[in-house]
Motif scaffolding. Structure first.
Motif, PDB file in Angstrom:
ATOM      1  N   TYR A 317       0.833  -1.218   0.000  1.00 54.26           N
ATOM      2  CA  TYR A 317       0.000   0.000   0.000  1.00 54.26           C
ATOM      3  C   TYR A 317       0.858   1.254   0.000  1.00 54.26           C
ATOM      4  N   MET A 318       1.947   1.201   0.802  1.00 54.00           N
ATOM      5  CA  MET A 318       2.811   2.393   0.860  1.00 54.00           C
ATOM      6  C   MET A 318       3.429   2.649  -0.504  1.00 54.00           C
ATOM      7  N   PHE A 319       3.875   1.579  -1.177  1.00 54.95           N
ATOM      8  CA  PHE A 319       4.452   1.743  -2.513  1.00 54.95           C
ATOM      9  C   PHE A 319       3.400   2.284  -3.471  1.00 54.95           C
ATOM     10  N   LEU A 320       2.183   1.768  -3.324  1.00 48.14           N
ATOM     11  CA  LEU A 320       1.096   2.254  -4.168  1.00 48.14           C
ATOM     12  C   LEU A 320       0.928   3.756  -3.979  1.00 48.14           C
ATOM     13  N   ALA A 321       0.977   4.175  -2.698  1.00 53.57           N
ATOM     14  CA  ALA A 321       0.825   5.605  -2.416  1.00 53.57           C
ATOM     15  C   ALA A 321       1.946   6.400  -3.053  1.00 53.57           C
ATOM     16  N   LEU A 322       3.200   5.911  -2.898  1.00 54.68           N
ATOM     17  CA  LEU A 322       4.329   6.626  -3.495  1.00 54.68           C
ATOM     18  C   LEU A 322       4.170   6.685  -5.005  1.00 54.68           C
ATOM     19  N   GLY A 323       3.727   5.565  -5.578  1.00 57.54           N
ATOM     20  CA  GLY A 323       3.625   5.475  -7.025  1.00 57.54           C
ATOM     21  C   GLY A 323       2.608   6.437  -7.607  1.00 57.54           C
ATOM     22  N   VAL A 324       1.558   6.709  -6.847  1.00 62.25           N
ATOM     23  CA  VAL A 324       0.569   7.642  -7.383  1.00 62.25           C
ATOM     24  C   VAL A 324       0.892   9.073  -6.971  1.00 62.25           C
ATOM     25  N   GLY A 325       2.076   9.254  -6.355  1.00 62.70           N
ATOM     26  CA  GLY A 325       2.499  10.609  -6.020  1.00 62.70           C
ATOM     27  C   GLY A 325       1.993  11.113  -4.685  1.00 62.70           C
ATOM     28  N   ASP A 398      -7.383   5.021   3.641  1.00 68.19           N
ATOM     29  CA  ASP A 398      -8.378   5.784   2.909  1.00 68.19           C
ATOM     30  C   ASP A 398      -7.705   6.865   2.065  1.00 68.19           C
ATOM     31  N   ALA A 399      -6.717   7.531   2.675  1.00 65.58           N
ATOM     32  CA  ALA A 399      -6.014   8.592   1.939  1.00 65.58           C
ATOM     33  C   ALA A 399      -5.315   8.013   0.718  1.00 65.58           C
ATOM     34  N   ILE A 400      -4.719   6.824   0.892  1.00 62.73           N
ATOM     35  CA  ILE A 400      -4.013   6.208  -0.238  1.00 62.73           C
ATOM     36  C   ILE A 400      -4.992   5.861  -1.351  1.00 62.73           C
ATOM     37  N   LEU A 401      -6.101   5.233  -0.983  1.00 60.91           N
ATOM     38  CA  LEU A 401      -7.062   4.806  -2.002  1.00 60.91           C
ATOM     39  C   LEU A 401      -7.650   6.013  -2.733  1.00 60.91           C
ATOM     40  N   LEU A 402      -7.886   7.073  -1.951  1.00 58.16           N
ATOM     41  CA  LEU A 402      -8.450   8.273  -2.569  1.00 58.16           C
ATOM     42  C   LEU A 402      -7.457   8.880  -3.562  1.00 58.16           C
ATOM     43  N   SER A 403      -6.170   8.902  -3.160  1.00 51.88           N
ATOM     44  CA  SER A 403      -5.153   9.437  -4.073  1.00 51.88           C
ATOM     45  C   SER A 403      -5.065   8.586  -5.325  1.00 51.88           C
ATOM     46  N   ALA A 404      -5.171   7.268  -5.153  1.00 55.46           N
ATOM     47  CA  ALA A 404      -5.105   6.377  -6.314  1.00 55.46           C
ATOM     48  C   ALA A 404      -6.268   6.666  -7.253  1.00 55.46           C
ATOM     49  N   TRP A 415      -7.009   1.807  -7.807  1.00 57.42           N
ATOM     50  CA  TRP A 415      -7.968   1.950  -6.706  1.00 57.42           C
ATOM     51  C   TRP A 415      -8.726   0.647  -6.511  1.00 57.42           C
ATOM     52  N   ALA A 416      -9.197   0.076  -7.619  1.00 59.29           N
ATOM     53  CA  ALA A 416      -9.980  -1.166  -7.509  1.00 59.29           C
ATOM     54  C   ALA A 416      -9.127  -2.280  -6.914  1.00 59.29           C
ATOM     55  N   GLY A 417      -7.858  -2.369  -7.371  1.00 60.09           N
ATOM     56  CA  GLY A 417      -6.969  -3.385  -6.810  1.00 60.09           C
ATOM     57  C   GLY A 417      -6.754  -3.168  -5.334  1.00 60.09           C
ATOM     58  N   GLY A 418      -6.516  -1.907  -4.962  1.00 58.69           N
ATOM     59  CA  GLY A 418      -6.307  -1.592  -3.556  1.00 58.69           C
ATOM     60  C   GLY A 418      -7.523  -1.934  -2.725  1.00 58.69           C
ATOM     61  N   LEU A 419      -8.695  -1.712  -3.302  1.00 59.06           N
ATOM     62  CA  LEU A 419      -9.932  -2.006  -2.581  1.00 59.06           C
ATOM     63  C   LEU A 419     -10.089  -3.501  -2.358  1.00 59.06           C
ATOM     64  N   LEU A 420      -9.776  -4.275  -3.388  1.00 57.35           N
ATOM     65  CA  LEU A 420      -9.810  -5.731  -3.246  1.00 57.35           C
ATOM     66  C   LEU A 420      -8.844  -6.161  -2.149  1.00 57.35           C
ATOM     67  N   SER A 494     -15.133   2.819   0.527  1.00 55.88           N
ATOM     68  CA  SER A 494     -13.943   2.577   1.344  1.00 55.88           C
ATOM     69  C   SER A 494     -14.313   2.147   2.752  1.00 55.88           C
ATOM     70  N   ILE A 495     -15.347   2.764   3.300  1.00 56.69           N
ATOM     71  CA  ILE A 495     -15.756   2.394   4.658  1.00 56.69           C
ATOM     72  C   ILE A 495     -16.410   1.019   4.644  1.00 56.69           C
ATOM     73  N   GLY A 496     -17.176   0.771   3.599  1.00 54.31           N
ATOM     74  CA  GLY A 496     -17.954  -0.467   3.570  1.00 54.31           C
ATOM     75  C   GLY A 496     -17.112  -1.707   3.340  1.00 54.31           C
ATOM     76  N   THR A 497     -16.033  -1.566   2.575  1.00 51.65           N
ATOM     77  CA  THR A 497     -15.265  -2.751   2.198  1.00 51.65           C
ATOM     78  C   THR A 497     -14.726  -3.535   3.393  1.00 51.65           C
ATOM     79  N   PRO A 498     -14.041  -2.865   4.350  1.00 46.03           N
ATOM     80  CA  PRO A 498     -13.544  -3.643   5.491  1.00 46.03           C
ATOM     81  C   PRO A 498     -14.675  -4.283   6.289  1.00 46.03           C
ATOM     82  N   LEU A 499     -15.794  -3.572   6.374  1.00 48.13           N
ATOM     83  CA  LEU A 499     -16.922  -4.133   7.129  1.00 48.13           C
ATOM     84  C   LEU A 499     -17.441  -5.388   6.433  1.00 48.13           C
ATOM     85  N   LEU A 500     -17.467  -5.336   5.102  1.00 48.26           N
ATOM     86  CA  LEU A 500     -17.874  -6.514   4.339  1.00 48.26           C
ATOM     87  C   LEU A 500     -16.908  -7.663   4.614  1.00 48.26           C
TER      88      LEU A 500
END
Lengths: 611, 104
Positions: A317-325, A398-404, A415-420, A494-500
């Motif tokens: 996830y951290m790399f994903l965040a770096l990769g999307v700037g 959440d911040a990472i996924l939103l940036s993606a 984003w979809a991959g991160g969500l999965l 984003s909120i719903g996914t972990p709950l699911l």
């Protein structure tokens, strides 16, 4: 008085002291020294951070010149800005709690002094890494933490398997380190300096975005980061590195060292911005790693291996965040991850400690009422890991996924991959909680964690809960990203996914509404489970591709093929010698006769050739 | 050149015959004394060839070499007989086939 040089000094001095007394120091003093030095260091960091937050002044301190070679003068110099302050706080803060915890965890171990020597040395090297003003000093710290990781993974060296794990960790990270060293050489040759700030300025001056040279340099640095941070394709060492003591896994292989790669990319982000393809590769590597590791984590039995794969996944996830700037989000996740993953590892360590070194989660169970403190810690840690709302992990992920999501082009895919990945994270974290702490008791704990274990757990619980509200002083470090547009659909998802994920885990592992066994026992399910259990067979792949060919070649070389030629010469000489030996009979008449015969032959030859 | 002329071929043939006799003696006899004597015969055969050649070409060199060979032969016999005495003392035999202790 300036406290900055003291920060790495305390752990280093303590390590030297423990080393020089060669383990003859009384255990109590060694423990106080080991944990106390990191505590003092943490105190200095707190004061420095307070000063930094008050003034916002970036400090640069050169202690001395390391070497001076023809205009290249790297110094033992520290550079303290917002990023450094965050990293130092995590290292010394979490580090101190883990040292405190270690005192109780390792108290029975005969090599307590050795343990604290390595741990303190590690903290010193890690601090050097994040405080370094130039890339050479950073590399010194980088290699220092690598050595300490090796020493601590192989801490219980009497078991050859631990030694093998330590070697694997060392060798695999060395592959990345070699790439990084080459990157440093390239930067030095092209830009003439390794001081990070001038280097970034000069790179931006000299190179255009998309040029070949910055792409090569950034790719080489990325190689180092991938090795150290256990990302694809060099991630295989981290699960094996769990052979070390559990606090080591918490400190080195979850909270600090493995995030060094993230720090490196964040620190040299200027270079990566000049190499857009590499930055995109960072994102894809992160995404691939986080998914692969999350699938693998779902199939593991060993409590520490699950956490190891989850670490790999979270660094993805951290790399994903770096990769999307989204550099700041990456560092933010680094910090929250350090809190909740250290918490999870320490809690797992407590479980292991209280259950006679049991690692298999299927032989645990029902520990909820028997180890309440550990249960609470684990629950909070897992909630943060799964990013349930209002835990620290929620804010950072959440911040990472939103940036993606906001990235043009490939963003929604990432984003979809991160969500999965988030869904999977939630499933495997609560699978762990449900199996270990609910259900029937398999093994009775024989002791309760004492205060030295419980206090760090509780503090880390608090940090894991409130860590999301820390405002990191990173504004001056990274380029300001455009503000996140509020997108309610995305947030709800984003909120719903972990709950699911939590619901799925509940149905599968606790409520037993859906039978998991029929799924696992079907041929496809069993094969898939085996596939994931083995970590996508990557270890066997590397074995077949590199390890076994290498061993075969080594075996071949061991027989000295070059020597074969020289041995043949020797054999030939010896054979000829034995043949000629019979002529040396010691009989005078024989000598005379042979001489005559030779003379006759020579004479005949000469006469024949005479004109 | 007056007087009885002996053809060169005859002298050389005699020298060759003497040399061969000496050589055969050297190769076939086992007794060290006889071997030394055969050696003397060979030396004298060579010396004879020198003298004949010197006479044939009217050069003094042949006779000079003859004197040299005579000296060498005398010296060789002196050393050789000394060695023979030693061999007799050590091996209690003069049979050279028995005295091959230097064999590799």
């Amino acid at each position: 008085m300036n406290l900055i040089p003291l920060i790495p000094f305390f752990p280093l001095a303590s390590a030297a002291l423990l080393l020089l007394t060669t383990g003859r120091m009384p255990r109590g003093i060694a423990a106080v020294l080991g944990a106390g030095s990191v505590g003092l260091s943490a105190l200095c960091v707190a004061l420095t951070a307070q000063q930094f937050l008050a003034t916002g002044e970036i400090q640069q301190i050169t202690l001395w010149t390391w070497m001076a070679i023809d205009g290249f003068t790297p110094g033992i110099a520290f550079y303290v800005d917002g990023l450094t302050v965050v990293m130092m706080s995590v290292i010394t803060g979490v580090g101190f709690l883990i040292h405190l915890y270690s005192i109780e965890f390792m108290w029975e171990d005969e090599s307590l002094c050795r343990y604290f020597t390595y741990m303190n040395l590690f903290v010193a090297a890690m601090l050097l890494l994040v405080m370094a003003d130039n890339l050479l000093l950073l590399y010194l710290g980088w290699e220092g933490v690598g050595v300490c990781s090796y020493l601590l993974v192989g801490f219980w060296y009497r078991d050859p398997a631990n030694g093998a794990a330590a070697r694997k960790a060392f060798v695999v990270t060395r592959i990345g380190d070699t790439a990084m060293a080459l990157g440093l050489f390239l930067l030095l040759a092209e830009l003439g300096t390794l001081d990070i700030q001038p280097l970034m300025a000069q790179a931006a001056n000299q190179w255009q975005a998309g040029d070949t040279l910055p792409i090569i340099a950034a790719a080489l640095l990325l190689g180092g980061a991938v090795g150290k941070s256990a990302q694809l394709p060099l991630h295989t060492w981290l699960p094996d590195a769990m052979a070390g003591p559990t606090p080591v896994s918490a400190l080195i292989h979850a909270a600090t060292m493995v995030t060094a790669g993230v720090y490196l990319i964040a620190r040299t982000y200027g270079l990566f911005l000049l190499a857009p393809p590499v930055l995109e590769a960072v994102a894809w590597i992160g995404l691939a790693t986080l998914l692969l590791a999350a699938f693998t984590a779902m199939a593991q039995h060993d409590i520490k291996r699950i956490l190891a794969y989850s670490t790999i996944s979270q660094i993805g996830y951290m790399f994903l965040a770096l990769g999307v700037g989204a550099f700041a989000s990456g560092i933010f996740h680094l910090m929250t991850h350090a809190f909740f993953k250290a918490l999870l590892f320490l809690a797992a360590g407590a479980v292991i400690h209280c259950l006679h070194h049991e690692h298999n989660i299927f032989r645990m169970g029902g520990l909820r009422s028997r180890l309440p403190v550990v249960f609470a810690s684990f629950l909070i840690g897992s909630a943060a890991l799964a990013a349930l709302p209002f835990t620290s992990g929620f804010y950072s992920k959440d911040a990472i996924l939103l940036s993606a999501w906001e990235l043009e082009g490939i963003g929604p895919w990432l984003w979809a991959g991160g969500l999965l990945g988030a869904l999977l994270t939630s499933i495997y974290s609560f699978r762990l909680v449900f199996i270990v702490f609910f259900g029937e008791t398999q093994t009775e704990p024989d002791k309760q964690p004492g205060w030295k274990m419980a206090a760090p757990l509780l503090l880390l619980c608090v940090l894991s809960l409130i860590g999301g509200w820390f405002a990191l002083p990173l504004a001056g470090v990274f380029p300001a990203g455009e503000g996140h547009g509020v997108n309610h659909t995305i947030e709800v998802i984003s909120i719903g996914t972990p709950l699911l994920g939590l619901l799925i885990a509940y149905l599968l592992f606790l409520g037993r509404q859906v039978s998991i066994s029929s799924l696992v026992e079907s041929p496809t399910g069993a094969r898939l489970k085996d596939f994931w259990f083995s970590g996508w067979r990557i270890d066997s792949l590397y074995d077949a591709l590199w390890v076994r060919p290498y061993c075969a070649v080594a075996q071949w070389w061991q027989n000295e093929p070059v020597d074969k030629f020289y041995n043949a010469v020797v054999s030939l000489s010896q054979w000829a010698h034995r043949r000629l030996l019979v002529t040396q009979s010691g009989e005078l008449r024989w000598y005379a006769t042979t001489m005559v015969m030779a003379l006759v032959l020579m004479l005949a030859f000469m006469l024949r050739n005479a004109p | 050149m007056g007087g009885l002329q002996i053809p060169m071929e005859h002298v050389l043939a005699l020298a060759g015959l003497l040399f061969s006799c000496g050589l055969m003696g050297l190769m076939l006899r086992r007794n060290i004394i006889f071997m030394l004597m055969s050696l003397e015969v060979m030396l004298n055969a060579a010396a004879l060839a020198f003298v004949a050649a010197g006479a044939y070409w009217g050069q003094a060199d042949g006779q000079v070499i003859f004197l040299l060979i005579l000296t060498v032969a005398a010296a060789e016999v002196a050393v050789g007989l000394g060695l023979v005495l030693q061999i007799q003392r050590r091996f209690k035999t003069l049979d050279m086939d028995q005295a091959n202790r230097l064999q590799g």
